[in-house]
Motif scaffolding. Structure first.
Motif, short mmCIF file in Angstrom:
data_model
loop_
_atom_site.label_atom_id
_atom_site.label_comp_id
_atom_site.label_asym_id
_atom_site.label_seq_id
_atom_site.Cartn_x
_atom_site.Cartn_y
_atom_site.Cartn_z
N GLY A 28 6.71 -6.44 6.93
CA GLY A 28 5.92 -7.63 7.22
C GLY A 28 4.48 -7.56 6.77
O GLY A 28 3.66 -8.39 7.19
N GLY A 29 4.16 -6.61 5.91
CA GLY A 29 2.79 -6.51 5.42
C GLY A 29 2.42 -7.71 4.56
O GLY A 29 3.18 -8.10 3.68
N ARG A 30 1.25 -8.32 4.85
CA ARG A 30 0.76 -9.43 4.02
C ARG A 30 -0.06 -8.82 2.89
O ARG A 30 -1.10 -8.21 3.12
CB ARG A 30 -0.09 -10.39 4.85
N MET A 31 0.43 -8.98 1.65
CA MET A 31 -0.15 -8.29 0.51
C MET A 31 -1.26 -9.11 -0.13
O MET A 31 -1.15 -10.33 -0.29
CB MET A 31 0.93 -7.97 -0.52
N VAL A 32 -2.35 -8.42 -0.49
CA VAL A 32 -3.50 -9.06 -1.14
C VAL A 32 -3.98 -8.17 -2.29
O VAL A 32 -3.73 -6.97 -2.28
CB VAL A 32 -4.65 -9.30 -0.15
N PRO A 33 -4.69 -8.74 -3.27
CA PRO A 33 -5.27 -7.91 -4.32
C PRO A 33 -6.44 -7.10 -3.77
O PRO A 33 -7.29 -7.64 -3.05
CB PRO A 33 -5.76 -8.93 -5.36
N ALA A 35 -8.85 -3.59 -5.25
CA ALA A 35 -9.10 -2.45 -6.13
C ALA A 35 -8.04 -2.31 -7.22
O ALA A 35 -7.68 -1.20 -7.61
CB ALA A 35 -9.21 -1.15 -5.32
N GLY A 36 -7.53 -3.44 -7.71
CA GLY A 36 -6.55 -3.42 -8.79
C GLY A 36 -5.12 -3.25 -8.35
O GLY A 36 -4.23 -3.11 -9.17
N TYR A 37 -4.88 -3.26 -7.03
CA TYR A 37 -3.54 -3.07 -6.49
C TYR A 37 -3.18 -4.22 -5.55
O TYR A 37 -4.05 -4.93 -5.04
CB TYR A 37 -3.46 -1.76 -5.67
N GLU A 38 -1.88 -4.38 -5.32
CA GLU A 38 -1.42 -5.23 -4.23
C GLU A 38 -1.32 -4.34 -3.00
O GLU A 38 -0.57 -3.35 -3.00
CB GLU A 38 -0.06 -5.84 -4.57
N MET A 39 -2.07 -4.71 -1.95
CA MET A 39 -2.14 -3.85 -0.78
C MET A 39 -1.98 -4.67 0.49
O MET A 39 -2.33 -5.85 0.52
CB MET A 39 -3.48 -3.09 -0.75
N PRO A 40 -1.45 -4.07 1.57
CA PRO A 40 -1.26 -4.81 2.81
C PRO A 40 -2.58 -4.99 3.56
O PRO A 40 -3.25 -4.01 3.89
CB PRO A 40 -0.30 -3.91 3.60
N VAL A 41 -2.96 -6.23 3.85
CA VAL A 41 -4.18 -6.47 4.61
C VAL A 41 -3.91 -6.41 6.10
O VAL A 41 -4.78 -6.04 6.88
CB VAL A 41 -4.83 -7.81 4.19
N ILE A 238 -0.75 0.24 9.48
CA ILE A 238 -1.99 -0.50 9.66
C ILE A 238 -2.51 -0.94 8.30
O ILE A 238 -2.43 -0.20 7.32
CB ILE A 238 -3.06 0.36 10.36
N GLY A 239 -3.07 -2.15 8.24
CA GLY A 239 -3.51 -2.72 6.97
C GLY A 239 -5.00 -2.54 6.68
O GLY A 239 -5.76 -1.96 7.46
N LEU A 240 -5.40 -3.09 5.53
CA LEU A 240 -6.78 -2.97 5.06
C LEU A 240 -7.79 -3.61 6.01
O LEU A 240 -8.93 -3.15 6.10
CB LEU A 240 -6.92 -3.68 3.70
N GLY A 241 -7.38 -4.69 6.68
CA GLY A 241 -8.32 -5.39 7.55
C GLY A 241 -8.82 -4.50 8.66
O GLY A 241 -10.03 -4.40 8.91
N ALA A 242 -7.90 -3.81 9.34
CA ALA A 242 -8.30 -2.91 10.41
C ALA A 242 -8.99 -1.67 9.86
O ALA A 242 -9.88 -1.11 10.51
CB ALA A 242 -7.09 -2.52 11.25
N ARG A 243 -8.60 -1.24 8.68
CA ARG A 243 -9.30 -0.09 8.07
C ARG A 243 -10.78 -0.41 7.91
O ARG A 243 -11.65 0.43 8.16
CB ARG A 243 -8.67 0.25 6.72
N ASP A 244 -11.08 -1.66 7.52
CA ASP A 244 -12.47 -2.05 7.33
C ASP A 244 -13.22 -2.16 8.65
O ASP A 244 -14.35 -1.69 8.78
CB ASP A 244 -12.54 -3.38 6.57
N SER A 245 -12.60 -2.76 9.67
CA SER A 245 -13.29 -2.89 10.96
C SER A 245 -13.46 -1.53 11.63
O SER A 245 -14.48 -1.29 12.30
CB SER A 245 -12.55 -3.87 11.88
N LEU A 246 -12.51 -0.63 11.46
CA LEU A 246 -12.62 0.71 12.03
C LEU A 246 -13.75 1.49 11.38
O LEU A 246 -14.56 2.13 12.07
CB LEU A 246 -11.30 1.46 11.87
#
Length: 387
Positions: A28-33, A35-41, A238-246
């Motif tokens: 269920g990862g929501r993928m976004v661009p 750093a040049g990759y598709e990554m789960p936000v 865990i996705g990129l969004g929480a990585r950023d807030s952490l």
């Protein structure tokens, strides 16, 4: 890894896929661009994922990061011509945060360097150096290293390796269950392990302020290993969004936002990355400027802000003086789930950098008030010797 093309104006950008791409989507990862990759936000929501990591253990796919090996005669001394850290003093299995500096003392990238022991799983010699650099910078970094280091320094890009980060207070319990022995590591140390016949290079480090680990492993083994980790009751992806807030709550800068080629280590409040020997000896780019700033010539400084009210301020908001003139800028900002307040990092004039100083911010025609506070916003919980 396969590529997916997207149109960006007149250019066609190829987004690379992570070794775990289909695994993220299936969960269920929501993928976004990124750093040049598709990554789960995100998977179930940034707030929930953030708080789960603070209380339990979160699994992050950071395979977009650059993993590099450096070898050759006096490779540590050669790297010291570009980095201000004490690389020669690194013991085997020891890690150091450092900076790839430009001639003006600005920052090309921030990175982690580890001295490898023998039998490290990378089929390289004892004493060689393993480095992890930011995903968005890795190709530029490789170009800088190849241009400025002598030919006898070997540089290998480990592009077939995945990199996973398991972060949170229960990370050690979950990982020790499937990789016995990792609990013996303390923060900023690393060692080789094995899982189901696959070599692992495991460091006790991360980007959340929590205890945790980063695990380098062959890309073809990543999905099975991620499955084994997420089968543990403590672990969720865990996705990129929480990585950023952490990382924001932990007071950790993000390259391209809080750090760039115009920012020096002193302005960025990263003076700890300048070892005493290197400060005295010099020999790294921008040495004269950096030392002058350290002795009082710095004009601006990165600070933490608590913002009044509930409305977060975002990157790009202006720091303004009493006349409304812009004197600084917010470089990261958002609502902090653990703090339950909006927080930010900003560059402000040194005269305004002391904790307790009141700051005025302007964003989209609205004025916000903030106070300079020490960072991190949430205490780090690293496991050190004797903990």
């Amino acid at each position: 890894m396969s590529d997916h093309q997207i149109e960006d104006g007149e250019e066609t950008l190829e987004l690379q896929q992570l070794p775990l791409d289909s695994w993220h989507r299936a969960r269920g990862g929501r993928m976004v661009p990124f750093a040049g990759y598709e990554m789960p936000v995100q998977y179930e929501g940034i707030m929930a994922e953030h708080l789960w990591t603070r209380d339990h253990a979160g699994l992050f796919d950071v395979s977009h990061m650059g993993q590099l090996l450096f070898s050759g005669p006096q490779v540590d001394a050669q790297l010291e011509t570009l980095l201000p850290g004490d690389i020669k003093g690194l013991g085997e299995g020891r890690m150091r945060y450092s900076l790839l500096l430009a001639e003006n003392g600005g920052i090309h990238d921030d990175l982690m360097v580890t001295r490898l022991p023998g039998g490290n799983g990378f089929e390289t010699e004892a004493g060689d150096l393993y480095m992890v650099v930011n995903g968005a910078c890795k190709w530029d970094d490789i170009g800088v290293f190849r241009e400025l280091l002598p030919d006898e320094v070997g540089i290998s890009h480990l592009d077939e390796q995945a990199l996973l980060a398991l972060q949170g207070p229960e990370a050690v319990n979950a990982l020790e269950r499937i990789v016995p022995g990792v609990a013996s590591l303390v923060v900023m140390t690393a060692a080789a392990f094995e899982w189901n016949g696959n070599p692992l290079w495991v460091s006790r480090s991360g980007y959340t302020g929590e205890d945790g680990f980063e695990i380098s492993l062959p890309g073809e083994a990543a999905e099975a290993f991620a499955e084994a980790l997420c089968a543990q009751p403590e672990v969720k992806p865990i996705g990129l969004g929480a990585r950023d807030s952490l990382r924001l709550e932990a007071g950790l800068p993000l390259y391209g936002h809080d750090l760039d080629l115009e920012t020096t280590p002193v302005a960025a409040d990263l003076g700890f990355a300048l070892s005493k020997r290197r400060r005295e000896e010099g020999g790294f780019p921008g040495h004269a400027r950096i030392i002058a700033e350290r002795e009082g010539a710095a004009i601006v400084k990165r600070v933490g802000l608590i913002v009044e009210g509930r409305q977060p301020v975002r990157e790009g908001a202006a720091v303004v003086d009493a006349d409304g003139t812009e004197v600084g800028k917010v470089t990261s900002g958002g609502f902090a789930p653990s703090v339950q307040k909006p927080i930010a990092m900003a560059y402000v004039p040194v005269a305004l950098a002391a904790p307790g100083t009141r700051i005025t911010l302007a964003q989209r025609g609205k004025v916000h008030h903030a106070e300079v506070v020490p960072m991190p916003f949430v205490p780090h919980r690293y496991v050190r010797k004797g903990n």
